[in-house]
Design an enzyme around this catalytic site. Structure first.
Site, PDB file in Angstrom:
ATOM      1  N   ASP A   1       0.768  -1.081   0.181  1.00 19.95           N
ATOM      2  CA  ASP A   1      -0.135   0.091  -0.131  1.00 19.95           C
ATOM      3  C   ASP A   1       1.051   1.331   0.059  1.00 19.95           C
ATOM      4  OD1 ASP A   1      -2.062   1.949   0.520  1.00 19.95           O
ATOM      5  OD2 ASP A   1      -3.389   0.292   1.316  1.00 19.95           O
TER       6      ASP A   1
ATOM      7  N   ASP B   1       2.703   2.922  -4.881  1.00 21.93           N
ATOM      8  CA  ASP B   1       1.658   3.988  -5.607  1.00 21.93           C
ATOM      9  C   ASP B   1       1.210   3.250  -6.771  1.00 21.93           C
ATOM     10  OD1 ASP B   1       0.254   5.782  -6.844  1.00 21.93           O
ATOM     11  OD2 ASP B   1       1.820   7.528  -6.511  1.00 21.93           O
ATOM     12  N   PHE B   2       0.038   2.764  -6.830  1.00 28.94           N
ATOM     13  CA  PHE B   2      -0.410   1.818  -7.833  1.00 28.94           C
ATOM     14  C   PHE B   2      -0.546   2.495  -8.996  1.00 28.94           C
ATOM     15  CE2 PHE B   2      -4.269   0.715  -5.086  1.00 28.94           C
ATOM     16  CZ  PHE B   2      -5.077   1.680  -5.441  1.00 28.94           C
TER      17      PHE B   2
ATOM     18  N   HIS C   1     -13.365  -1.223  -7.264  1.00 23.49           N
ATOM     19  CA  HIS C   1     -14.834  -0.529  -7.315  1.00 23.49           C
ATOM     20  C   HIS C   1     -14.484   0.954  -6.635  1.00 23.49           C
ATOM     21  CE1 HIS C   1     -16.603  -0.459  -2.575  1.00 23.49           C
ATOM     22  NE2 HIS C   1     -15.102  -0.639  -2.803  1.00 23.49           N
TER      23      HIS C   1
END
Lengths: 352, 352
Positions: A215, A242-243, A261
């Site tokens: 994360d 940091d995706f 979502h």
């Protein structure tokens, strides 16, 4: 236990009753009563044993006008027990509220209800505006800051948010750890792992895996603390990602729990493509979500959660298994499968 | 049709699921979705026939992000039908929403939901403050005016309020007109009669009675219009009363529908005493309300409505049959009886 307006009114085809309509439409009465009870800590106080109404009035600092309507309302809703009637009666937790709504219980799920009470209930007052504009109705309307940016700016609030998510996620993650076949995999990485809960639940049952939870950097110390508390120090690593900026770390199995979502279609596809690139042939990407049934007729909570994503983020939305499958096949995955986890949640699985 | 989070998660005594807790706690999602649907007139538009999602999006001026989550959410809640799946699907009313939520239907009950949407839902956000202070959380917090005073100052809003009350009251008044024995009485007066609905429903089935509906002078023209529209002109009189200042008119049968719960104990007793003085020996006073069961364990809606009285008025409260009986015997009545009307409502009857 139903929040029933009516047991005795007969339902005739020719002359139906409006009870179902009124039960849903006025359901916010019961909902907010429970949310206030969680806020006030009713169930935590009752963990010490049964209490009279008077004692609870003192402990919760209730106004005498409100005490018995509040407590007896919770009894009628099946959310408190009561030994006896009248002034000498003692209120108790039910087995369910003792387990899930006492803040001292390891199974506490009240975090999501605390967040619903403080944020979602008032924001949903603007649902009609959201339906008309497609725009979020949260803090951003008032101070212009996206909710995640604000959350991540303040570690204490961030951890509160993560605890709220963990409370509702834990049963789904446990079901996934119990139902999915992990034997083909040697390494597992959970992306957007927050407190490390999903990776920890999987590692606890499948110690053959090398496990990591990734994360943002601010989350890492929180995850490390939770992993240690779960007795999994050295078995679940806490990584930083940091995706949006970074590629995913390579692993045989990549999971995301309640992450897809939160984003619009372009970002969902970007994340799926990153998972694809990080997996070997035969690897799997798994999204654990309130996956909506393909016909969009059954999963009430999944559809309501998608409206909640509208309220929270505007463009973000929940999706069906067919949606997930189409996006993953487009990204290059070879096949997909939906594994129901009980309740409204499923694991959507894509095989490379 | 239940707002179910989970059909498939097994419930074990040793390891219960939190689904019931989450279903109630997050129930405001479903509740507000229906309230917004009533506000937007979804069910009224569908009275003209099935519509595609695109057509409804146009007609309701929805944002494309929101359309299908909103409509399919209503389908999953059992509040809309849908013929087919996908973009060509057509949404329909259910038999129940066609009857009760189309504004053109004589059985429309949406008025109470319109009021809940505009007033009660946001006011209930302050339930915790009401529980702590015992004070109302309505307009009065913002502009200092009691809600009735404000309502009665503006006839259009007053009529809207009365329509809302009538929608939810009509089934109870019809049940009372059908179940109670009116043969001993020659005259019937309904006090706080609003649009004259209760007196009209009784008169329609019991034409031997002389019938009158009394309320404040501002209400009289509204009542006369409704009585005429019901075809009961000349059979139900509309009278004027300020039930704080004036004695009640004499009659064999005096009723009050959803009035006593609006007031504190002193005013409840004052109204009961006025009813007693206006009745002959053998006469009856009847309060039609969501009478709470004596043990305060069963009537969820009655207890929630009492919390709603806290939100609306502070001191006002709903009550049990035992409460009503005690107050009426104290006022001189000889005996009392509770007649269930179906759903959460009963007629509480006191005989002089």
């Amino acid at each position: 236990m139903s929040v029933s307006l009516a047991e005795s009114r007969p339902v005739l085809e020719a002359d139906p009753s409006p009870d179902q309509i009124l039960q849903i439409g006025m359901g916010f009465f019961a909902s907010k009563t429970l949310l206030s009870a969680v806020e006030l800590g009713v169930f935590t106080i009752l963990a010490d044993g049964p209490q009279t109404g008077e004692a609870l009035e003192q402990a919760l600092r209730l106004h005498p006008r409100a005490t018995y309507d509040f407590l007896d309302g919770l009894v009628a809703l099946g959310l408190l027990g009561r030994r006896g009637d009248g002034a000498e009666a003692r209120y108790t937790n039910t087995p369910s509220t003792a387990r899930f709504l006492d803040r001292g219980s390891p199974h506490y799920v009240g975090g999501i209800l605390e967040m619903a009470n403080a944020r979602l209930y008032p924001f949903w007052a603007d649902l009609t505006e959201a339906l008309r504009t497609g725009k979020p109705q949260t803090e951003i309307k008032h101070n212009g800051k996206p909710v995640f940016e604000e959350l991540y700016a303040e570690p204490a609030r961030l951890e509160q948010f993560m605890d709220a998510m963990a409370g509702i996620g834990v049963l789904n993650f446990e079901a996934f750890a119990g139902k999915f076949d992990f034997s083909p995999f040697k390494s597992h990485v959970d992306i957007g792992g927050a407190t490390g809960l999903l990776a920890s639940k999987v590692q606890a049952r499948h110690p053959h895996l090398s496990s990591a939870s990734f994360d943002l950097p601010v989350v890492r110390p929180i995850a490390e603390r939770h992993i240690k508390a779960a007795g999994l120090e050295g078995r679940v690593a806490a990584g930083e990602i940091d995706f949006f900026a970074d590629e995913f770390p390579k692993a045989d199995l990549i999971t995301m729990g309640m992450i897809l979502h939160d984003w619009n279609l372009a970002n969902k596809k970007m994340l799926i493509a990153k998972a694809y690139r990080a997996l070997p042939e035969g690897g799997a990407f798994v999204a654990i979500e309130n996956i909506i049934d393909d016909a969009r007729r059954e999963n009430v909570f999944g559809l309501m959660m998608s409206l909640n994503m509208l309220i929270e983020f505007g463009e973000a939305f929940d999706f069906t298994g067919a949606d997930f499958t189409a996006w993953c096949l487009e990204a290059g995955f070879s096949r997909c499968e939906i594994l129901p986890l009980g309740g409204p949640a499923s694991a959507a699985i894509a095989w490379k």
